[in-house]
Design a protein around this motif. Structure first.
Motif, PDB file in Angstrom:
ATOM      1  N   PRO A  81     -92.137  49.145  22.907  1.00 12.20           N
ATOM      2  CA  PRO A  81     -92.141  48.569  21.557  1.00 12.20           C
ATOM      3  C   PRO A  81     -90.765  48.069  21.145  1.00 12.20           C
ATOM      4  O   PRO A  81     -89.741  48.610  21.564  1.00 12.20           O
ATOM      5  CB  PRO A  81     -92.597  49.745  20.678  1.00 12.20           C
ATOM      6  N   SER A  82     -90.758  47.035  20.327  1.00 16.88           N
ATOM      7  CA  SER A  82     -89.498  46.474  19.841  1.00 16.88           C
ATOM      8  C   SER A  82     -88.880  47.406  18.804  1.00 16.88           C
ATOM      9  O   SER A  82     -89.580  47.951  17.938  1.00 16.88           O
ATOM     10  CB  SER A  82     -89.736  45.099  19.235  1.00 16.88           C
ATOM     11  N   LEU A  83     -87.563  47.580  18.872  1.00 11.08           N
ATOM     12  CA  LEU A  83     -86.848  48.432  17.929  1.00 11.08           C
ATOM     13  C   LEU A  83     -86.148  47.608  16.857  1.00 11.08           C
ATOM     14  O   LEU A  83     -85.353  48.134  16.095  1.00 11.08           O
ATOM     15  CB  LEU A  83     -85.821  49.286  18.677  1.00 11.08           C
ATOM     16  N   ARG A  84     -86.477  46.302  16.770  1.00 13.47           N
ATOM     17  CA  ARG A  84     -85.770  45.418  15.847  1.00 13.47           C
ATOM     18  C   ARG A  84     -86.655  44.871  14.742  1.00 13.47           C
ATOM     19  O   ARG A  84     -86.181  44.117  13.906  1.00 13.47           O
ATOM     20  CB  ARG A  84     -85.175  44.226  16.615  1.00 13.47           C
ATOM     21  N   ASP A  85     -87.926  45.215  14.722  1.00 14.62           N
ATOM     22  CA  ASP A  85     -88.825  44.566  13.772  1.00 14.62           C
ATOM     23  C   ASP A  85     -88.924  45.287  12.431  1.00 14.62           C
ATOM     24  O   ASP A  85     -89.788  44.983  11.610  1.00 14.62           O
ATOM     25  CB  ASP A  85     -90.220  44.405  14.379  1.00 14.62           C
ATOM     26  N   GLY A  86     -88.040  46.282  12.184  1.00 13.15           N
ATOM     27  CA  GLY A  86     -88.032  46.975  10.907  1.00 13.15           C
ATOM     28  C   GLY A  86     -89.048  48.093  10.793  1.00 13.15           C
ATOM     29  O   GLY A  86     -89.178  48.693   9.717  1.00 13.15           O
ATOM     30  N   ARG A  87     -89.776  48.374  11.848  1.00 11.69           N
ATOM     31  CA  ARG A  87     -90.766  49.463  11.838  1.00 11.69           C
ATOM     32  C   ARG A  87     -90.382  50.481  12.909  1.00 11.69           C
ATOM     33  O   ARG A  87     -91.137  50.742  13.835  1.00 11.69           O
ATOM     34  CB  ARG A  87     -92.158  48.907  12.081  1.00 11.69           C
TER      35      ARG A  87
ATOM     36  N   VAL B 268     -80.592  57.580  19.142  1.00 11.26           N
ATOM     37  CA  VAL B 268     -80.182  56.527  20.061  1.00 11.26           C
ATOM     38  C   VAL B 268     -80.721  55.181  19.602  1.00 11.26           C
ATOM     39  O   VAL B 268     -80.017  54.167  19.610  1.00 11.26           O
ATOM     40  CB  VAL B 268     -80.663  56.844  21.490  1.00 11.26           C
ATOM     41  N   ALA B 269     -82.000  55.155  19.183  1.00  9.93           N
ATOM     42  CA  ALA B 269     -82.609  53.900  18.734  1.00  9.93           C
ATOM     43  C   ALA B 269     -81.914  53.348  17.500  1.00  9.93           C
ATOM     44  O   ALA B 269     -81.880  52.127  17.286  1.00  9.93           O
ATOM     45  CB  ALA B 269     -84.092  54.119  18.461  1.00  9.93           C
ATOM     46  N   GLU B 270     -81.348  54.228  16.675  1.00  9.27           N
ATOM     47  CA  GLU B 270     -80.668  53.807  15.447  1.00  9.27           C
ATOM     48  C   GLU B 270     -79.204  53.474  15.657  1.00  9.27           C
ATOM     49  O   GLU B 270     -78.518  53.064  14.710  1.00  9.27           O
ATOM     50  CB  GLU B 270     -80.788  54.907  14.380  1.00  9.27           C
ATOM     51  N   THR B 271     -78.704  53.640  16.878  1.00 10.71           N
ATOM     52  CA  THR B 271     -77.301  53.353  17.149  1.00 10.71           C
ATOM     53  C   THR B 271     -76.985  51.893  16.838  1.00 10.71           C
ATOM     54  O   THR B 271     -77.642  50.988  17.355  1.00 10.71           O
ATOM     55  CB  THR B 271     -76.962  53.639  18.624  1.00 10.71           C
ATOM     56  N   PRO B 272     -76.002  51.619  15.980  1.00 13.17           N
ATOM     57  CA  PRO B 272     -75.686  50.228  15.631  1.00 13.17           C
ATOM     58  C   PRO B 272     -75.236  49.434  16.860  1.00 13.17           C
ATOM     59  O   PRO B 272     -74.578  49.962  17.757  1.00 13.17           O
ATOM     60  CB  PRO B 272     -74.538  50.370  14.615  1.00 13.17           C
ATOM     61  N   ARG B 273     -75.606  48.170  16.874  1.00 13.96           N
ATOM     62  CA  ARG B 273     -75.184  47.290  17.964  1.00 13.96           C
ATOM     63  C   ARG B 273     -73.707  46.955  17.805  1.00 13.96           C
ATOM     64  O   ARG B 273     -73.222  46.729  16.693  1.00 13.96           O
ATOM     65  CB  ARG B 273     -76.023  46.020  17.971  1.00 13.96           C
ATOM     66  N   ALA B 274     -73.011  46.911  18.935  1.00 13.00           N
ATOM     67  CA  ALA B 274     -71.602  46.531  18.906  1.00 13.00           C
ATOM     68  C   ALA B 274     -71.480  45.036  18.637  1.00 13.00           C
ATOM     69  O   ALA B 274     -72.367  44.258  19.018  1.00 13.00           O
ATOM     70  CB  ALA B 274     -70.929  46.884  20.232  1.00 13.00           C
ATOM     71  N   PRO B 275     -70.410  44.606  17.980  1.00  3.44           N
ATOM     72  CA  PRO B 275     -70.240  43.176  17.716  1.00  3.44           C
ATOM     73  C   PRO B 275     -70.150  42.385  19.019  1.00  3.44           C
ATOM     74  O   PRO B 275     -69.676  42.892  20.039  1.00  3.44           O
ATOM     75  CB  PRO B 275     -68.917  43.110  16.944  1.00  3.44           C
ATOM     76  N   GLU B 276     -70.618  41.140  18.973  1.00  2.00           N
ATOM     77  CA  GLU B 276     -70.505  40.273  20.141  1.00  2.00           C
ATOM     78  C   GLU B 276     -69.030  40.108  20.506  1.00  2.00           C
ATOM     79  O   GLU B 276     -68.174  39.953  19.639  1.00  2.00           O
ATOM     80  CB  GLU B 276     -71.124  38.908  19.857  1.00  2.00           C
TER      81      GLU B 276
END
Length: 308
Positions: free
Chosen positions: A9-15, A159-167
Motif C-alpha cells: 500500500p502507498s504511504l503517501r495518500d494521507g491514509r 518508520v512509515a512516518e519518518t520524514p523524507r530527507a530534502p532532495e
C-alpha cells in the motif's frame, strides 16, 4: 493508474493507518505458517544448542562434524544445532532520497517499509525482539529492540512516518551499519534494507558485522534502474545530489545503460556474498510477498541439505 493487488500500500495518500493495517493483513495472511516455528527461516543459522546428527553432505560446515557418531557408524555425520530460543533482530533501513522513486507498482520506499513489515512478522514471537536504525541521510533514528505485537506495530508506524530527507541529501547506509556494530550486541540477525546504489563502501563494516550475526541483505530495485526505455529526450536527475542531465535515449545509450546497471548489480551481489550475507531482491514491478516466500523456502531447503 490502478495499483496492482500484489503491490504494497502507498504511504503517501494521507491514509497511513489504513495503509498500515492493509500491509499487516497482507503479510499475516500470506506468510503465516511459512516458517513453522523456525524464527531463523529467512537466514537459517547454526544456533548454539546441539541438535540431532545427520549424514554429511557436500557443502556442510566441517566445523559441525560429529566425530563420535562418525566413528561409531563409519560414515561422516554432522551435528545439527538449534537456534537460541530468543532472537534479537536489528534492521538497518535505508530511506535516503534515492528510495523516493518508483515507476512501476509502488515507490521503493513503500517496498522497503513492506520488507520491514515482513521481517518483523517472521521474527516476532517467542520472546524475540526487533529494533531498527532508520537512515535518511539527513539523520539516523534508532528504535530500541523490544518484543511484542504493540512494539512491532509501533516500529512499523514510526518508520512509515519518518520524514523524507530534502532532495540533494546524500544517503549514508555505511554509517548506519557502523552504528549497529558498536557497541557489540548479542548474537542475532542483522538485516540491511537498501537499494545499494553507488560504491559499496559498506563492505568492510558489513563483513565485520557478519562475524557476530547472521546477515540478510534486502535489495530494493525499480525496473527503470535496470534499463532505460527508448523514449527520445529525457531529463535524468540524481535525488541525492540534485544534479540533472538531459539525454537523448538512443538505442546505443539504452544498451550501454543496461550493461552498466547489470555490472553494478553483479558487483553488489558479489560483495554481499563476500560479506556472508543472504541476498533477497525485491522489485517494484513484482509480487514482493511471493518473492519473500520463495527466498525463505529456498534458504530452508539449502540449510536442510535439499536441492543440492
Amino acid at each position: 493508474m490502478r495499483r496492482p493487488a500484489t503491490a504494497p500500500p502507498s504511504l503517501r495518500d494521507g491514509r497511513l493507518e489504513v495503509a498500515l493495517r492493509t500491509l499487516e493483513l497482507s503479510v499475516r495472511r500470506r506468510l503465516d505458517g511459512l516458517l513453522q516455528g523456525n524464527h531463523l527461516g529467512l537466514v537459517p543459522g547454526p544456533g548454539s544448542e546441539p541438535g540431532e546428527a545427520r549424514t554429511y553432505q557436500p557443502g556442510d560446515d566441517v566445523r559441525r562434524m560429529d566425530w563420535a557418531v562418525t566413528a561409531r557408524t563409519t560414515e561422516a555425520h554432522v551435528r545439527e544445532t538449534v537456534a537460541d530460543r530468543e532472537l534479537e533482530t536489528w534492521v538497518v533501513l535505508d530511506l535516503s532520497p534515492s528510495l523516493d522513486f518508483g515507476t512501476a507498482a509502488c515507490e521503493k520506499r513503500d517496498l522497503a517499509v513492506a520488507a520491514l513489515a515482513a521481517i518483523t512478522h517472521l521474527t516476532r514471537g517467542g520472546g524475540n525482539r526487533i529494533g531498527a536504525l532508520v537512515a535518511t541521510g539527513e539523520r539516523t533514528v534508532r528504535i530500541p529492540a523490544r518484543g511484542g505485537l504493540a512494539h512491532a506495530r509501533g516500529l512499523i508506524r514510526r518508520v512509515a512516518e519518518t520524514p523524507r530527507a530534502p532532495e540533494g541529501t546524500r544517503g549514508d547506509v555505511t554509517a548506519a551499519i557502523e552504528q549497529l556494530r558498536r557497541p557489540p550486541r548479542r548474537r542475532g540477525l542483522a538485516v540491511v534494507i537498501s537499494d545499494f546504489l553507488g560504491e559499496p563502501d559498506w563492505e568492510r563494516p558489513l563483513r565485520a558485522l557478519s562475524t557476530r550475526h547472521d546477515l540478510l541483505a534486502v535489495e530494493v530495485l525499480d525496473p527503470r534502474e535496470l534499463d532505460l526505455p527508448d523514449v527520445g529526450t529525457v531529463v535524468l536527475a540524481d535525488p541525492e545530489t540534485g544534479r540533472q542531465r538531459e539525454v537523448v535515449t538512443t538505442p546505443l545509450l539504452c544498451r550501454e545503460f543496461a550493461a552498466a546497471a547489470a555490472e553494478h548489480r553483479d558487483r553488489v551481489a558479489a560483495t554481499l556474498r563476500r560479506c556472508g550475507a543472504a541476498h533477497l531482491t525485491l522489485r517494484t514491478d513484482s509480487d514482493w510477498i511471493a518473492d519473500v516466500v520463495r527466498f525463505a523456502l529456498a534458504r530452508k531447503r539449502v540449510w536442510s541439505g535439499g536441492g543440492r
